[in-house]
Design an enzyme around this catalytic site. Structure first.
Site, PDB file in Angstrom:
ATOM      1  N   ARG A  58       0.810  -1.215   0.000  1.00 58.66           N
ATOM      2  CA  ARG A  58       0.000   0.000   0.000  1.00 58.66           C
ATOM      3  C   ARG A  58       0.847   1.271   0.000  1.00 58.66           C
ATOM      4  O   ARG A  58       0.630   2.167  -0.819  1.00 58.66           O
ATOM      5  CB  ARG A  58      -0.929   0.017   1.227  1.00 58.66           C
ATOM      6  CG  ARG A  58      -2.189  -0.820   1.078  1.00 58.66           C
ATOM      7  CD  ARG A  58      -2.713  -1.288   2.418  1.00 58.66           C
ATOM      8  NE  ARG A  58      -1.728  -2.167   3.055  1.00 58.66           N
ATOM      9  CZ  ARG A  58      -1.620  -3.469   2.764  1.00 58.66           C
ATOM     10  NH1 ARG A  58      -2.438  -4.017   1.906  1.00 58.66           N
ATOM     11  NH2 ARG A  58      -0.694  -4.221   3.336  1.00 58.66           N
ATOM     12  N   THR A  59       1.825   1.364   0.916  1.00 56.60           N
ATOM     13  CA  THR A  59       2.577   2.612   1.052  1.00 56.60           C
ATOM     14  C   THR A  59       3.404   2.901  -0.193  1.00 56.60           C
ATOM     15  O   THR A  59       3.370   4.017  -0.728  1.00 56.60           O
ATOM     16  CB  THR A  59       3.494   2.550   2.287  1.00 56.60           C
ATOM     17  OG1 THR A  59       2.695   2.307   3.450  1.00 56.60           O
ATOM     18  CG2 THR A  59       4.246   3.855   2.473  1.00 56.60           C
ATOM     19  N   LYS A  86      26.383  -4.896  -1.524  1.00 58.47           N
ATOM     20  CA  LYS A  86      27.820  -4.996  -1.761  1.00 58.47           C
ATOM     21  C   LYS A  86      28.633  -4.376  -0.622  1.00 58.47           C
ATOM     22  O   LYS A  86      29.848  -4.240  -0.730  1.00 58.47           O
ATOM     23  CB  LYS A  86      28.174  -4.306  -3.078  1.00 58.47           C
ATOM     24  CG  LYS A  86      27.433  -4.871  -4.290  1.00 58.47           C
ATOM     25  CD  LYS A  86      27.756  -4.070  -5.552  1.00 58.47           C
ATOM     26  CE  LYS A  86      26.972  -4.590  -6.746  1.00 58.47           C
ATOM     27  NZ  LYS A  86      27.217  -3.802  -7.977  1.00 58.47           N
ATOM     28  N   ARG A 108      11.645   3.917   3.505  1.00 57.09           N
ATOM     29  CA  ARG A 108      11.204   2.965   4.528  1.00 57.09           C
ATOM     30  C   ARG A 108      12.404   2.128   4.940  1.00 57.09           C
ATOM     31  O   ARG A 108      13.171   1.659   4.094  1.00 57.09           O
ATOM     32  CB  ARG A 108      10.079   2.063   4.017  1.00 57.09           C
ATOM     33  CG  ARG A 108       9.771   0.907   4.961  1.00 57.09           C
ATOM     34  CD  ARG A 108       8.536   0.142   4.583  1.00 57.09           C
ATOM     35  NE  ARG A 108       7.339   0.914   4.907  1.00 57.09           N
ATOM     36  CZ  ARG A 108       6.110   0.395   4.892  1.00 57.09           C
ATOM     37  NH1 ARG A 108       5.915  -0.867   4.570  1.00 57.09           N
ATOM     38  NH2 ARG A 108       5.075   1.150   5.195  1.00 57.09           N
ATOM     39  N   HIS A 136       5.211   6.221  11.419  1.00 58.60           N
ATOM     40  CA  HIS A 136       4.760   6.097  10.029  1.00 58.60           C
ATOM     41  C   HIS A 136       3.852   7.304   9.778  1.00 58.60           C
ATOM     42  O   HIS A 136       2.616   7.182   9.752  1.00 58.60           O
ATOM     43  CB  HIS A 136       4.001   4.790   9.854  1.00 58.60           C
ATOM     44  CG  HIS A 136       3.769   4.382   8.424  1.00 58.60           C
ATOM     45  ND1 HIS A 136       3.944   5.247   7.360  1.00 58.60           N
ATOM     46  CD2 HIS A 136       3.355   3.198   7.884  1.00 58.60           C
ATOM     47  CE1 HIS A 136       3.650   4.615   6.238  1.00 58.60           C
ATOM     48  NE2 HIS A 136       3.297   3.373   6.528  1.00 58.60           N
TER      49      HIS A 136
END
Length: 308
Positions: A58-59, A86, A108, A136
């Site tokens: 969703r986000t 890496k 995120r 959030h």
């Protein structure tokens, strides 16, 4: 209109006036998603990087749609496709991205505070799309918009948040935003999934499911975030559903016009009975729709043509 900040890292410290600005802007932008051609040139020439270290449906999709509806150019990266695999550090990765002149990074991360660290090292705008179990903010804002649209106000409402409070960044942003806007917040869940001294967040702690939903205007259910659990904190999902899941029988104690919300993904039969999730009280899909509008508003207010 603009915000008095360059970044949106959390709702802590964001004033009621700023929250209202975001919600009002989102209201004005909602109609774009109803047009036959869902695009305006507001952010044409702007570049937005979506940098997601954790899985998201969703986000991530909502932010990408929001950017494209404002005509911004977008680039999407994940940890598995970046040079982090890496051995490159987060800050070095960000500085390399910055060298390509993005206007905003949506991030995120599984570690609390990661977007805040990034904000100290790079000058472009940053939106926190969820950091660990911390905050959030865009989800908190879309929840506020959803409630305001359903109830016509935010002040004086009784809002119950039920479930895994400890590991929920959504719960923290919701609590902060609701308190700022004048709502009364009650929380309930297994004691093992409530933060120590949770009352210091400005909430009341209920002792039972019946007490939690009593006279509630809004009930926000949370899923158990098993991906963040390091210990066994409750016997089983079946017992959790019996004691902490929301069923039709519980709604009799709430206000007659109670609404039910959930940030998703929903585990049907665990935190929500299917008939509740799909019933007339449910605003779950409204939250998703409002998420696009709120994220459009944040992008516009942070990097739009009228920002300083």
């Amino acid at each position: 209109m603009s915000l008095k900040r360059r970044n949106m890292l959390g709702l802590y410290g964001v004033s009621a006036e700023e929250i209202t600005t975001v919600l009002d802007t989102a209201e004005s932008l909602r109609e774009i998603s109803a047009r036959p051609i869902k695009k305006v040139p507001t952010l044409r020439g702007k570049t937005i990087v979506h940098f997601f270290y954790e899985a998201s449906t969703r986000t991530r999709t909502s932010f990408e749609i929001a950017a494209k509806r404002l005509s911004a150019d977008t680039v999407s990266l994940s940890a598995s496709t970046s040079s982090l695999t890496k051995g490159e550090t987060l800050i070095d990765t960000a500085k390399n991205l910055l060298a390509m002149s993005p206007d905003l990074i949506v991030m995120r991360h599984s570690q609390s505070g990661a977007p805040h660290l990034l904000a100290k090292h790079i000058p472009c705008s940053i939106i926190n799309a969820g950091d660990g179990a911390h905050e959030h903010p865009s989800q908190g804002l879309l929840d506020l918009l959803t409630i305001r649209r359903a109830k016509g106000r935010l002040d004086g409402l009784k809002v119950s948040i039920i479930g895994d409070i400890t590991h929920s960044r959504v719960a923290r942003s919701d609590i902060i935003g609701l308190n700022t806007m004048g709502s009364q917040v009650t929380v309930y869940g297994p004691r093992t999934l409530l933060p120590p001294a949770v009352e210091t967040l400005g909430v009341r702690v209920a002792g039972s499911m019946e007490e939690a939903v009593q006279d509630a205007d809004v009930i926000i259910m949370l899923r158990v975030q098993q991906e963040r659990l390091t210990d066994v904190l409750f016997p089983s999902l079946r017992e959790y559903a019996q004691r902490f899941g929301l069923g039709l029988r519980h709604l009799k104690a709430a206000k007659p016009d109670v609404v039910i919300m959930h940030p998703g993904p929903v585990n049907r039969g665990v935190e929500l009975a299917p008939e509740v999730a799909d019933g007339p009280w449910s605003l779950i899909l409204d939250q998703v729709a409002n998420g696009v509008a709120v994220r459009m508003a944040l992008l516009y207010l942070l990097i739009g043509p009228e920002t300083p």
